[in-house]
Design an enzyme around this catalytic site. Sequence first.
Site, PDB file in Angstrom:
ATOM      1  N   GLU A   1       0.837  -1.206   0.000  1.00  0.00           N
ATOM      2  CA  GLU A   1       0.000   0.000   0.000  1.00  0.00           C
ATOM      3  C   GLU A   1       0.871   1.254   0.000  1.00  0.00           C
ATOM      4  O   GLU A   1       1.932   1.283   0.609  1.00  0.00           O
ATOM      5  CB  GLU A   1      -0.859   0.038   1.265  1.00  0.00           C
ATOM      6  CG  GLU A   1      -1.860  -1.079   1.324  1.00  0.00           C
ATOM      7  CD  GLU A   1      -2.639  -1.061   2.631  1.00  0.00           C
ATOM      8  OE1 GLU A   1      -3.491  -1.916   2.787  1.00  0.00           O
ATOM      9  OE2 GLU A   1      -2.383  -0.184   3.480  1.00  0.00           O
TER      10      GLU A   1
ATOM     11  N   CYS B   1       3.061   8.433   1.777  1.00  0.00           N
ATOM     12  CA  CYS B   1       3.416   7.464   2.809  1.00  0.00           C
ATOM     13  C   CYS B   1       3.736   6.138   2.112  1.00  0.00           C
ATOM     14  O   CYS B   1       2.905   5.592   1.394  1.00  0.00           O
ATOM     15  CB  CYS B   1       2.254   7.309   3.790  1.00  0.00           C
ATOM     16  SG  CYS B   1       2.552   6.052   5.039  1.00  0.00           S
TER      17      CYS B   1
ATOM     18  N   CYS C   1       5.011  -7.519   7.827  1.00  0.00           N
ATOM     19  CA  CYS C   1       5.901  -6.989   8.863  1.00  0.00           C
ATOM     20  C   CYS C   1       6.023  -8.008   9.981  1.00  0.00           C
ATOM     21  O   CYS C   1       5.043  -8.646  10.364  1.00  0.00           O
ATOM     22  CB  CYS C   1       5.349  -5.673   9.412  1.00  0.00           C
ATOM     23  SG  CYS C   1       6.436  -4.919  10.630  1.00  0.00           S
TER      24      CYS C   1
ATOM     25  N   CYS D   1       2.738  -5.412  15.826  1.00  0.00           N
ATOM     26  CA  CYS D   1       2.047  -4.543  16.788  1.00  0.00           C
ATOM     27  C   CYS D   1       0.564  -4.929  16.819  1.00  0.00           C
ATOM     28  O   CYS D   1      -0.029  -5.229  15.772  1.00  0.00           O
ATOM     29  CB  CYS D   1       2.180  -3.083  16.381  1.00  0.00           C
ATOM     30  SG  CYS D   1       3.903  -2.529  16.264  1.00  0.00           S
TER      31      CYS D   1
ATOM     32  N   CYS E   1      -2.092  -3.254  14.397  1.00  0.00           N
ATOM     33  CA  CYS E   1      -1.704  -3.028  13.008  1.00  0.00           C
ATOM     34  C   CYS E   1      -2.103  -4.177  12.101  1.00  0.00           C
ATOM     35  O   CYS E   1      -1.714  -5.320  12.325  1.00  0.00           O
ATOM     36  CB  CYS E   1      -0.201  -2.804  12.948  1.00  0.00           C
ATOM     37  SG  CYS E   1       0.389  -2.609  11.270  1.00  0.00           S
TER      38      CYS E   1
ATOM     39  N   CYS F   1      -2.754   1.592   8.238  1.00  0.00           N
ATOM     40  CA  CYS F   1      -1.717   0.735   7.712  1.00  0.00           C
ATOM     41  C   CYS F   1      -2.195  -0.704   7.464  1.00  0.00           C
ATOM     42  O   CYS F   1      -2.621  -1.388   8.364  1.00  0.00           O
ATOM     43  CB  CYS F   1      -0.643   0.765   8.788  1.00  0.00           C
ATOM     44  SG  CYS F   1       0.860   0.045   8.446  1.00  0.00           S
TER      45      CYS F   1
HETATM   46  S1  SF4 Z   1       2.856  -0.603  13.110  1.00  0.00           S
HETATM   47 FE1  SF4 Z   1       2.581  -2.360  11.729  1.00  0.00          FE
HETATM   48  S2  SF4 Z   1       4.010  -2.015  10.041  1.00  0.00           S
HETATM   49 FE2  SF4 Z   1       4.616  -0.654  11.731  1.00  0.00          FE
HETATM   50  S3  SF4 Z   1       6.163  -1.848  12.903  1.00  0.00           S
HETATM   51 FE3  SF4 Z   1       4.174  -2.261  13.885  1.00  0.00          FE
HETATM   52  S4  SF4 Z   1       3.424  -4.130  12.847  1.00  0.00           S
HETATM   53 FE4  SF4 Z   1       5.064  -3.302  11.566  1.00  0.00          FE
END
Ligand code: SF4
Length: 341
Positions: free
Chosen positions: A90, A103, A110, A114, A117, A331
């Site tokens: 994205e 962005c 990833c 988190c 996310c 995100c």
């Molecule tokens: S917010 Fe999402 S993309 Fe960013 S480091 Fe944490 S898990 Fe990874």
Amino acid sequence: MTDILSMTEQELRHFLEDNGMKPFRASQIFHYLYKENIWKWQDMRLLPQKDRDYLQEKAPLYIPEVVSRLEAPDGTVKLLLRLFDGHTVETVLMRHPYGNSICLSSQVGCAVNCAFCASAKNGFVRNLTTGEMISQLLAFRKYVTSDLHSIVLMGTGEPLLNYDAVIKFMRLIHEKNTFYLGYRNMTLSTSGIVPRMYDLAAEEMPITLAVSLHAPTDELRRKIMPIAERYPLKQVLEAADHYFQETGRKVTFEYILIKDVNCNPNCARKLIELLGGKNILINAIPINDNYDVGLYRPGQKAMRDFVETLQHHGLSVTLRHEMGSKIQAACGQLRIKHLNT
Ligand code: SF4
């Protein structure tokens, strides 16, 4: 595969020379790519036909295909782009009063995981190349009528876990023959990869460093950011202080506001203890409601009270205006939707 978009002009000169072409063609190719938006070898009319044919075969140019495009009433445009191997990323264009900002993603998926996310939900797939980050900017050329003001590496991925490609990307877009973007107009957001924060401070590249804090204690931070097990707050803050000392650039701390988790008077008090007196900025970001993981946006009053408490104690805080929230701008949301269809 030879990846021309990852090359500096100097590297391209060497590549052309090594493959029997004239090195001066590199500046013509850069002009086509970055100034004229021509991304097909056969359309680069100044190149001899045999060079075009050779490059077409040995170094095909790939600008990602737009799989999906969403536009919000505020002008935010979100693209889901298909890379050469079928994976998707994205990229978001935000229109601010001061100019256009893009962005970018730095990885497919990833590993940091988190809790809030969507990008991490299907795990880490692979790093993006420098050229794939460049091509995210090029993909927006038809939507950006005025000059690009800034870029933020805040899309999918942890940029500091793709360190070399990301550093090269920022150096490349700083060049006059590409985007000619000032380092001060680049922001890199990290979850707090401490050793790489020290490396970044030594790069002599005064970009803005944004650190995802999201909690005022290690205990709470570990619950929403597993990376906090590895890099506790004390180390993250020391690395951020070091970055400021080395570059003179104030570090921004991002703090996502989550109902019944980190947006309450107790957290505000602990945050003041943690950050009071430091020359930093805090960017408070209301979370988008996430029904999958049961994390929701606090009420307006709770968010306002939280921010005002911090400001009252001398902290420099802005409550981020959420752009494009009506188009799954958070995100990873669009990619996840695409993977699930
Ligand atoms: S917010 Fe999402 S993309 Fe960013 S480091 Fe944490 S898990 Fe990874």
